[in-house]
Design a protein around this motif. Structure first.
Motif, PDB file in Angstrom:
ATOM      1  N   LEU B  46       0.277  -5.384   7.006  1.00 22.61           N
ATOM      2  CA  LEU B  46      -1.043  -4.170   7.210  1.00 22.61           C
ATOM      3  C   LEU B  46       0.119  -3.362   6.570  1.00 22.61           C
ATOM      4  O   LEU B  46       0.652  -2.233   6.329  1.00 22.61           O
ATOM      5  N   LEU B  47      -0.909  -2.412   5.466  1.00 28.04           N
ATOM      6  CA  LEU B  47      -0.613  -1.233   4.554  1.00 28.04           C
ATOM      7  C   LEU B  47      -0.716  -0.514   5.131  1.00 28.04           C
ATOM      8  O   LEU B  47      -0.148   0.747   5.922  1.00 28.04           O
ATOM      9  N   LEU B  48      -2.498   0.054   5.915  1.00 33.55           N
ATOM     10  CA  LEU B  48      -3.464   0.966   6.536  1.00 33.55           C
ATOM     11  C   LEU B  48      -4.597   0.473   6.659  1.00 33.55           C
ATOM     12  O   LEU B  48      -5.407  -0.580   6.252  1.00 33.55           O
ATOM     13  N   ARG B  49      -5.068   1.420   7.697  1.00 32.30           N
ATOM     14  CA  ARG B  49      -5.909   1.500   8.678  1.00 32.30           C
ATOM     15  C   ARG B  49      -7.143   2.525   8.352  1.00 32.30           C
ATOM     16  O   ARG B  49      -6.235   4.159   8.175  1.00 32.30           O
ATOM     17  N   HIS B  50      -8.504   2.597   8.431  1.00 35.58           N
ATOM     18  CA  HIS B  50      -8.490   3.242   8.053  1.00 35.58           C
ATOM     19  C   HIS B  50      -9.298   4.399   9.779  1.00 35.58           C
ATOM     20  O   HIS B  50      -8.562   5.926   9.019  1.00 35.58           O
ATOM     21  N   ILE B  51      -8.556   4.302  10.457  1.00 35.06           N
ATOM     22  CA  ILE B  51      -8.512   5.375  11.502  1.00 35.06           C
ATOM     23  C   ILE B  51      -7.438   5.920  11.729  1.00 35.06           C
ATOM     24  O   ILE B  51      -7.409   7.472  11.960  1.00 35.06           O
ATOM     25  N   SER B  52      -6.233   6.038  11.119  1.00 36.56           N
ATOM     26  CA  SER B  52      -5.276   6.618  10.663  1.00 36.56           C
ATOM     27  C   SER B  52      -5.281   7.760  10.010  1.00 36.56           C
ATOM     28  O   SER B  52      -4.752   8.624   9.911  1.00 36.56           O
ATOM     29  N   ARG B  53      -5.911   7.176   8.950  1.00 36.98           N
ATOM     30  CA  ARG B  53      -6.345   8.550   8.098  1.00 36.98           C
ATOM     31  C   ARG B  53      -4.165   9.483   7.395  1.00 36.98           C
ATOM     32  O   ARG B  53      -4.668  10.301   7.798  1.00 36.98           O
ATOM     33  N   GLU B  54      -3.825   8.051   7.497  1.00 39.45           N
ATOM     34  CA  GLU B  54      -2.736   8.461   6.801  1.00 39.45           C
ATOM     35  C   GLU B  54      -2.385   8.071   5.339  1.00 39.45           C
ATOM     36  O   GLU B  54      -3.241   6.925   5.126  1.00 39.45           O
ATOM     37  N   SER B  55      -1.526   8.703   4.989  1.00 40.52           N
ATOM     38  CA  SER B  55      -0.784   7.900   3.254  1.00 40.52           C
ATOM     39  C   SER B  55       0.552   7.335   3.771  1.00 40.52           C
ATOM     40  O   SER B  55       1.599   7.726   4.158  1.00 40.52           O
ATOM     41  N   ILE B  56       0.362   5.920   3.391  1.00 43.66           N
ATOM     42  CA  ILE B  56       1.124   4.672   3.278  1.00 43.66           C
ATOM     43  C   ILE B  56       1.937   4.526   2.130  1.00 43.66           C
ATOM     44  O   ILE B  56       0.989   3.879   1.108  1.00 43.66           O
ATOM     45  N   LYS B  57       3.273   4.696   1.715  1.00 38.42           N
ATOM     46  CA  LYS B  57       3.498   4.279   0.472  1.00 38.42           C
ATOM     47  C   LYS B  57       2.836   5.267  -0.761  1.00 38.42           C
ATOM     48  O   LYS B  57       2.911   4.772  -1.420  1.00 38.42           O
ATOM     49  N   GLY B  58       2.248   6.272  -0.645  1.00 43.04           N
ATOM     50  CA  GLY B  58       1.492   6.805  -1.378  1.00 43.04           C
ATOM     51  C   GLY B  58       0.368   6.715  -1.260  1.00 43.04           C
ATOM     52  O   GLY B  58      -0.751   7.312  -2.510  1.00 43.04           O
ATOM     53  N   PHE B  59      -0.153   5.431  -0.364  1.00 44.50           N
ATOM     54  CA  PHE B  59      -1.358   4.781  -0.623  1.00 44.50           C
ATOM     55  C   PHE B  59      -2.479   5.321   0.174  1.00 44.50           C
ATOM     56  O   PHE B  59      -2.257   6.331   1.502  1.00 44.50           O
ATOM     57  N   THR B  60      -3.378   6.054  -0.317  1.00 48.89           N
ATOM     58  CA  THR B  60      -4.589   6.784   1.012  1.00 48.89           C
ATOM     59  C   THR B  60      -6.003   5.799   0.150  1.00 48.89           C
ATOM     60  O   THR B  60      -5.940   4.994  -0.300  1.00 48.89           O
ATOM     61  N   ALA B  61      -6.646   5.455   2.229  1.00 46.98           N
ATOM     62  CA  ALA B  61      -8.249   5.094   1.341  1.00 46.98           C
ATOM     63  C   ALA B  61      -9.322   5.693   2.579  1.00 46.98           C
ATOM     64  O   ALA B  61      -9.316   6.040   3.693  1.00 46.98           O
ATOM     65  N   ASP B  62     -10.047   6.029   1.860  1.00 49.14           N
ATOM     66  CA  ASP B  62     -10.973   6.518   2.418  1.00 49.14           C
ATOM     67  C   ASP B  62     -12.622   5.959   2.709  1.00 49.14           C
ATOM     68  O   ASP B  62     -12.974   5.223   1.857  1.00 49.14           O
ATOM     69  N   LEU B  63     -12.791   5.875   4.512  1.00 54.15           N
ATOM     70  CA  LEU B  63     -14.376   5.160   4.193  1.00 54.15           C
ATOM     71  C   LEU B  63     -15.528   5.690   4.109  1.00 54.15           C
ATOM     72  O   LEU B  63     -15.873   6.754   4.347  1.00 54.15           O
ATOM     73  N   PHE B  70     -14.150   1.135   0.807  1.00 57.21           N
ATOM     74  CA  PHE B  70     -12.875   1.126   1.610  1.00 57.21           C
ATOM     75  C   PHE B  70     -11.779   1.148   0.277  1.00 57.21           C
ATOM     76  O   PHE B  70     -11.343   0.042   0.376  1.00 57.21           O
ATOM     77  N   HIS B  71     -12.225   1.606  -1.016  1.00 55.44           N
ATOM     78  CA  HIS B  71     -11.023   1.805  -1.887  1.00 55.44           C
ATOM     79  C   HIS B  71      -9.792   2.259  -1.901  1.00 55.44           C
ATOM     80  O   HIS B  71      -9.388   3.861  -1.157  1.00 55.44           O
ATOM     81  N   LEU B  72      -8.835   1.655  -2.441  1.00 53.08           N
ATOM     82  CA  LEU B  72      -7.355   2.224  -2.031  1.00 53.08           C
ATOM     83  C   LEU B  72      -6.824   3.255  -3.280  1.00 53.08           C
ATOM     84  O   LEU B  72      -7.109   2.357  -4.027  1.00 53.08           O
ATOM     85  N   LYS B  73      -6.519   3.855  -2.771  1.00 56.07           N
ATOM     86  CA  LYS B  73      -6.152   4.346  -3.995  1.00 56.07           C
ATOM     87  C   LYS B  73      -4.556   5.814  -3.981  1.00 56.07           C
ATOM     88  O   LYS B  73      -4.028   4.909  -3.163  1.00 56.07           O
ATOM     89  N   LYS B  74      -4.224   5.327  -5.659  1.00 51.23           N
ATOM     90  CA  LYS B  74      -2.368   5.779  -5.583  1.00 51.23           C
ATOM     91  C   LYS B  74      -2.652   6.707  -6.863  1.00 51.23           C
ATOM     92  O   LYS B  74      -2.998   6.366  -7.469  1.00 51.23           O
ATOM     93  N   PRO B  75      -2.193   7.992  -6.694  1.00 52.81           N
ATOM     94  CA  PRO B  75      -2.171   8.464  -7.788  1.00 52.81           C
ATOM     95  C   PRO B  75      -1.061   8.048  -8.903  1.00 52.81           C
ATOM     96  O   PRO B  75      -1.432   8.531 -10.007  1.00 52.81           O
ATOM     97  N   PHE B  76      -0.334   7.494  -8.719  1.00 47.80           N
ATOM     98  CA  PHE B  76       1.063   7.500  -9.716  1.00 47.80           C
ATOM     99  C   PHE B  76       1.368   5.772  -9.368  1.00 47.80           C
ATOM    100  O   PHE B  76       2.210   5.864  -8.355  1.00 47.80           O
ATOM    101  N   ALA B  77       1.283   5.012  -9.743  1.00 48.71           N
ATOM    102  CA  ALA B  77       1.583   3.709  -9.736  1.00 48.71           C
ATOM    103  C   ALA B  77       3.514   3.771  -9.644  1.00 48.71           C
ATOM    104  O   ALA B  77       4.177   4.317 -10.710  1.00 48.71           O
TER     105      ALA B  77
END
Lengths: 116, 109
Positions: B46-63, B70-77
């Motif tokens: 698991l990387l992340l889930r939408h209910i957590s609304r947290e950033s994991i390893k710089g990744f975020t995703a908004d439902l 539910f796109h996964l985003k990171k500003p600087f790869a």
């Protein structure tokens, strides 16, 4: 904490032969899943157990696939007879299985099956 | 029926560039969305889930329920982000996940 254990890691058989995969979930996890992952595709659920009862086996090809989870712990997935299209990675996963929202699934390393 | 679509099988970006992995879903119930990741020679996790609304390893995703995305985003790869990413839909009350086909992300140095 030990993770989900699967064996064997690799298996090569000829079509029409049989094969069995074994899974030991994380201790205390009530829900156990078997997923099939064909190359280039995402995991597809084959069967889901809650303790030792089947919750969902709607996508299990029951004419050749069978699975059991004795005593609500370990599970085995069997294919007999195997077809070429059964070549895939078979993933076992477990989760706490608490009521309510879908919990985190913990996956094993998978068993890679090649049918010749 | 539940369905998850990841339109890109492969995505390649340069280190330091922004990353967006797309995920769309089809589901009549109340969706629970997840991103799972598989690094080379490691198991799916698991990387992340939408209910957590947290950033994991710089990744975020908004439902986005309006766009069913539910796109996964990171500003600087970063190079260590190279992996296989799977979007997954939790089926309400069923404690099971429906996975997309996955996107292989490669970060070039």
């Amino acid at each position: 904490e030990a993770g989900v254990a699967q064996s064997p890691r690799y298996k090569i058989i000829e079509k029409r032969q049989s094969v069995a995969f074994w899974c030991n979930p994380i201790s205390g996890h009530a829900t156990l899943y078997w997923y099939q992952q064909i190359l280039g595709q995402g995991p597809k659920l084959l069967i889901q157990f809650q303790n030792n009862g089947v919750v969902d086996d709607s996508q299990l090809p029951k004419d050749r696939f069978s699975a059991e989870r004795l005593k609500g712990v370990d599970s085995t997935l069997k294919i007999q007879p195997a077809k070429l299209e059964d070549s895939a990675v078979y993933l076992c996963a477990s989760s706490l299985g608490l009521q309510g929202r879908t919990g985190e699934l913990f996956f094993g390393e998978g068993s890679r099956l090649t049918v010749l | 029926a539940q369905r998850v679509t990841q339109p890109e099988k492969l995505l390649s970006v340069f280190k330091g560039a922004p990353v967006e992995l797309k995920c769309n879903y089809s589901y009549s119930g109340s969706p629970e969305l997840f991103w799972y990741v598989q690094y080379s020679r490691q198991r799916l996790q698991l990387l992340l889930r939408h209910i957590s609304r947290e950033s994991i390893k710089g990744f975020t995703a908004d439902l986005n329920k309006g766009e069913t995305s539910f796109h996964l985003k990171k500003p600087f790869a970063q190079e260590e982000d190279s992996a296989m990413y799977y979007c997954a839909l939790g089926v309400q009350g069923a404690q099971k996940l429906v996975f997309g086909q996955g996107t292989r992300l490669t970060i070039n140095p």
